[in-house]
Design a protein around this motif. Structure first.
Motif, PDB file in Angstrom:
ATOM      1  N   TYR A  76     -71.956 -49.896 -13.614  1.00 55.30           N
ATOM      2  CA  TYR A  76     -71.406 -51.154 -12.837  1.00 55.30           C
ATOM      3  C   TYR A  76     -72.594 -51.852 -12.373  1.00 55.30           C
ATOM      4  O   TYR A  76     -73.435 -51.486 -11.482  1.00 55.30           O
ATOM      5  CB  TYR A  76     -70.252 -50.887 -11.719  1.00 55.30           C
ATOM      6  N   GLN A  77     -72.306 -53.156 -12.503  1.00 59.45           N
ATOM      7  CA  GLN A  77     -73.600 -53.991 -11.788  1.00 59.45           C
ATOM      8  C   GLN A  77     -72.678 -55.391 -11.336  1.00 59.45           C
ATOM      9  O   GLN A  77     -71.962 -56.061 -11.953  1.00 59.45           O
ATOM     10  CB  GLN A  77     -74.316 -54.543 -12.868  1.00 59.45           C
ATOM     11  N   ARG A  78     -72.891 -55.545 -10.014  1.00 62.62           N
ATOM     12  CA  ARG A  78     -72.305 -56.621  -9.210  1.00 62.62           C
ATOM     13  C   ARG A  78     -72.968 -57.982  -9.811  1.00 62.62           C
ATOM     14  O   ARG A  78     -74.211 -57.929 -10.420  1.00 62.62           O
ATOM     15  CB  ARG A  78     -72.585 -56.750  -7.872  1.00 62.62           C
ATOM     16  N   ALA A  79     -72.286 -58.982  -9.782  1.00 66.36           N
ATOM     17  CA  ALA A  79     -72.620 -60.270 -10.509  1.00 66.36           C
ATOM     18  C   ALA A  79     -73.991 -60.764  -9.909  1.00 66.36           C
ATOM     19  O   ALA A  79     -74.933 -61.324 -10.817  1.00 66.36           O
ATOM     20  CB  ALA A  79     -71.357 -61.268 -10.169  1.00 66.36           C
ATOM     21  N   ASP A  80     -74.186 -60.616  -8.694  1.00 67.39           N
ATOM     22  CA  ASP A  80     -75.535 -61.175  -8.098  1.00 67.39           C
ATOM     23  C   ASP A  80     -76.748 -60.308  -8.587  1.00 67.39           C
ATOM     24  O   ASP A  80     -77.958 -60.714  -8.208  1.00 67.39           O
ATOM     25  CB  ASP A  80     -75.556 -61.338  -6.550  1.00 67.39           C
ATOM     26  N   GLY A  81     -76.630 -59.332  -9.285  1.00 70.84           N
ATOM     27  CA  GLY A  81     -77.499 -58.303  -9.705  1.00 70.84           C
ATOM     28  C   GLY A  81     -78.355 -57.481  -8.813  1.00 70.84           C
ATOM     29  O   GLY A  81     -79.301 -56.976  -8.819  1.00 70.84           O
ATOM     30  N   ARG A  82     -77.648 -57.442  -7.470  1.00 68.90           N
ATOM     31  CA  ARG A  82     -78.233 -56.576  -6.455  1.00 68.90           C
ATOM     32  C   ARG A  82     -77.766 -55.501  -5.911  1.00 68.90           C
ATOM     33  O   ARG A  82     -77.658 -54.889  -4.694  1.00 68.90           O
ATOM     34  CB  ARG A  82     -78.422 -57.539  -5.167  1.00 68.90           C
ATOM     35  N   PHE A  83     -76.776 -54.839  -6.954  1.00 68.13           N
ATOM     36  CA  PHE A  83     -75.817 -53.752  -6.551  1.00 68.13           C
ATOM     37  C   PHE A  83     -75.485 -53.101  -7.774  1.00 68.13           C
ATOM     38  O   PHE A  83     -74.848 -53.629  -8.618  1.00 68.13           O
ATOM     39  CB  PHE A  83     -74.599 -54.161  -5.637  1.00 68.13           C
ATOM     40  N   PHE A  84     -76.056 -51.799  -8.079  1.00 70.19           N
ATOM     41  CA  PHE A  84     -75.904 -50.984  -9.233  1.00 70.19           C
ATOM     42  C   PHE A  84     -75.282 -49.576  -9.034  1.00 70.19           C
ATOM     43  O   PHE A  84     -75.578 -48.953  -8.088  1.00 70.19           O
ATOM     44  CB  PHE A  84     -77.052 -51.071  -9.955  1.00 70.19           C
ATOM     45  N   VAL A  85     -74.228 -49.324  -9.878  1.00 68.06           N
ATOM     46  CA  VAL A  85     -73.575 -48.026  -9.800  1.00 68.06           C
ATOM     47  C   VAL A  85     -73.873 -47.367 -11.228  1.00 68.06           C
ATOM     48  O   VAL A  85     -73.570 -48.188 -12.243  1.00 68.06           O
ATOM     49  CB  VAL A  85     -72.122 -47.709  -9.403  1.00 68.06           C
ATOM     50  N   GLU A  86     -74.516 -46.192 -11.393  1.00 67.86           N
ATOM     51  CA  GLU A  86     -74.553 -45.685 -12.905  1.00 67.86           C
ATOM     52  C   GLU A  86     -74.109 -44.243 -12.935  1.00 67.86           C
ATOM     53  O   GLU A  86     -74.869 -43.365 -12.048  1.00 67.86           O
ATOM     54  CB  GLU A  86     -75.881 -45.990 -13.275  1.00 67.86           C
ATOM     55  N   LEU A  87     -73.382 -43.570 -13.725  1.00 72.06           N
ATOM     56  CA  LEU A  87     -73.137 -42.341 -13.927  1.00 72.06           C
ATOM     57  C   LEU A  87     -74.582 -41.578 -14.547  1.00 72.06           C
ATOM     58  O   LEU A  87     -75.330 -41.976 -15.078  1.00 72.06           O
ATOM     59  CB  LEU A  87     -72.163 -41.944 -14.950  1.00 72.06           C
ATOM     60  N   ALA A  88     -74.646 -40.269 -14.012  1.00 72.69           N
ATOM     61  CA  ALA A  88     -75.723 -39.300 -14.727  1.00 72.69           C
ATOM     62  C   ALA A  88     -75.122 -38.994 -15.936  1.00 72.69           C
ATOM     63  O   ALA A  88     -74.587 -37.683 -15.646  1.00 72.69           O
ATOM     64  CB  ALA A  88     -76.188 -38.267 -13.695  1.00 72.69           C
ATOM     65  N   ASN A  89     -75.126 -39.722 -16.916  1.00 73.72           N
ATOM     66  CA  ASN A  89     -74.378 -39.099 -18.239  1.00 73.72           C
ATOM     67  C   ASN A  89     -75.562 -38.159 -18.958  1.00 73.72           C
ATOM     68  O   ASN A  89     -75.884 -38.426 -20.183  1.00 73.72           O
ATOM     69  CB  ASN A  89     -74.069 -40.424 -19.052  1.00 73.72           C
ATOM     70  N   GLU A  90     -75.604 -37.260 -18.413  1.00 75.10           N
ATOM     71  CA  GLU A  90     -76.428 -35.990 -18.800  1.00 75.10           C
ATOM     72  C   GLU A  90     -76.055 -34.661 -18.854  1.00 75.10           C
ATOM     73  O   GLU A  90     -75.303 -34.261 -17.840  1.00 75.10           O
ATOM     74  CB  GLU A  90     -78.166 -36.109 -18.492  1.00 75.10           C
ATOM     75  N   ARG A  91     -76.333 -33.985 -19.700  1.00 75.66           N
ATOM     76  CA  ARG A  91     -75.955 -32.556 -19.588  1.00 75.66           C
ATOM     77  C   ARG A  91     -76.348 -31.964 -18.221  1.00 75.66           C
ATOM     78  O   ARG A  91     -77.538 -32.295 -17.672  1.00 75.66           O
ATOM     79  CB  ARG A  91     -76.556 -31.695 -20.840  1.00 75.66           C
ATOM     80  N   ASN A  92     -75.481 -31.260 -17.635  1.00 74.29           N
ATOM     81  CA  ASN A  92     -75.677 -30.603 -16.287  1.00 74.29           C
ATOM     82  C   ASN A  92     -75.234 -31.117 -15.033  1.00 74.29           C
ATOM     83  O   ASN A  92     -74.813 -30.835 -14.051  1.00 74.29           O
ATOM     84  CB  ASN A  92     -77.000 -29.953 -16.054  1.00 74.29           C
ATOM     85  N   TRP A  93     -75.089 -32.723 -15.184  1.00 71.75           N
ATOM     86  CA  TRP A  93     -74.702 -33.466 -14.105  1.00 71.75           C
ATOM     87  C   TRP A  93     -73.265 -33.945 -14.026  1.00 71.75           C
ATOM     88  O   TRP A  93     -72.922 -34.640 -13.256  1.00 71.75           O
ATOM     89  CB  TRP A  93     -75.577 -34.867 -14.293  1.00 71.75           C
ATOM     90  N   LEU A  94     -72.325 -33.426 -14.668  1.00 69.96           N
ATOM     91  CA  LEU A  94     -70.887 -33.362 -14.677  1.00 69.96           C
ATOM     92  C   LEU A  94     -70.191 -32.358 -15.337  1.00 69.96           C
ATOM     93  O   LEU A  94     -70.725 -31.624 -15.983  1.00 69.96           O
ATOM     94  CB  LEU A  94     -70.527 -34.771 -15.351  1.00 69.96           C
ATOM     95  N   THR A  95     -69.119 -31.948 -14.742  1.00 68.41           N
ATOM     96  CA  THR A  95     -68.609 -30.886 -15.301  1.00 68.41           C
ATOM     97  C   THR A  95     -66.981 -30.822 -14.850  1.00 68.41           C
ATOM     98  O   THR A  95     -66.572 -31.783 -14.400  1.00 68.41           O
ATOM     99  CB  THR A  95     -68.792 -29.470 -14.532  1.00 68.41           C
ATOM    100  N   PHE A  96     -66.093 -30.135 -15.544  1.00 69.94           N
ATOM    101  CA  PHE A  96     -64.605 -30.308 -15.549  1.00 69.94           C
ATOM    102  C   PHE A  96     -64.254 -29.020 -14.979  1.00 69.94           C
ATOM    103  O   PHE A  96     -64.744 -27.746 -15.389  1.00 69.94           O
ATOM    104  CB  PHE A  96     -63.744 -30.530 -16.887  1.00 69.94           C
TER     105      PHE A  96
END
Length: 186
Positions: A76-96
């Motif tokens: 996610y990036q806010r329109a003004d380019g001053r706020f970002f959110v990003e998943l750590a889409n790598e092995r070990n950083w998410l689980t079910f």
């Protein structure tokens, strides 16, 4: 010592180590190969996370207000380019797994929030997304730190998310449980 009272055979110890060291399931969902039924289920859950609505802090202050953002392809990036959110889409950083004993699959995942495109001001958060196969509802996350390192995979076991942190001098295993939000477990 305990081992003197109850000696364990080398075969038994090998079985314990093999079970404890089994890495969590991880698939590359961007390949064109034929998906097995297990991979299809896992990748459907992963795809849900790529476009999920998360609760995120509006600043990096400890007492920040919260807002919701909807990710697109894990970002996610806010329109003004001053706020970002990003998943750590790598092995070990998410689980079910099941966090609240409702027999439905939930997800635990780590994401970063940055206030600038260069990532000079960044914080890392752990959140849970409940009922990943159904309504996919995120809970308020807990801040883990600025730039964290993991010593292994995050896991869900016994209704807790376990996070193995790695610092310059030690490994710290922390557990988090679900109340109305994620909190550090006692």
């Amino acid at each position: 010592s305990f081992l003197a009272i109850a000696p364990l055979s080398p075969v038994f110890l090998t079985d314990i180590l093999a079970t404890a060291q089994t890495p969590p399931v991880w698939y590359n969902c961007r390949t064109r190969e034929r998906f097995t039924p297990a991979k299809r289920v896992w990748c459907n859950r992963w795809q849900t996370l790529q476009n999920v609505t998360l609760i995120v802090p509006t600043t990096l202050d400890p007492n920040a207000e919260w807002t919701t953002v909807t990710l697109t392809d894990g970002r996610y990036q806010r329109a003004d380019g001053r706020f970002f959110v990003e998943l750590a889409n790598e092995r070990n950083w998410l689980t079910f797994g099941d966090l609240n004993e409702d027999s439905k699959q939930d997800a635990a995942l780590i994401f970063g929030v940055a206030l600038d495109p260069d990532g000079r001001a960044i914080a890392t958060y752990l959140t849970a997304v409940m009922d990943i196969d159904g309504a996919a509802q995120a809970v308020t996350p807990i801040r883990l730190g600025e730039r964290i390192r993991l010593n292994g995979p995050i896991t869900i076991a016994e209704q807790r998310v376990k996070v193995p942190f790695l610092t310059m001098t030690e490994v710290i295993d922390r557990a988090y449980q679900l109340e109305t939000r994620l909190i550090e477990a006692p």
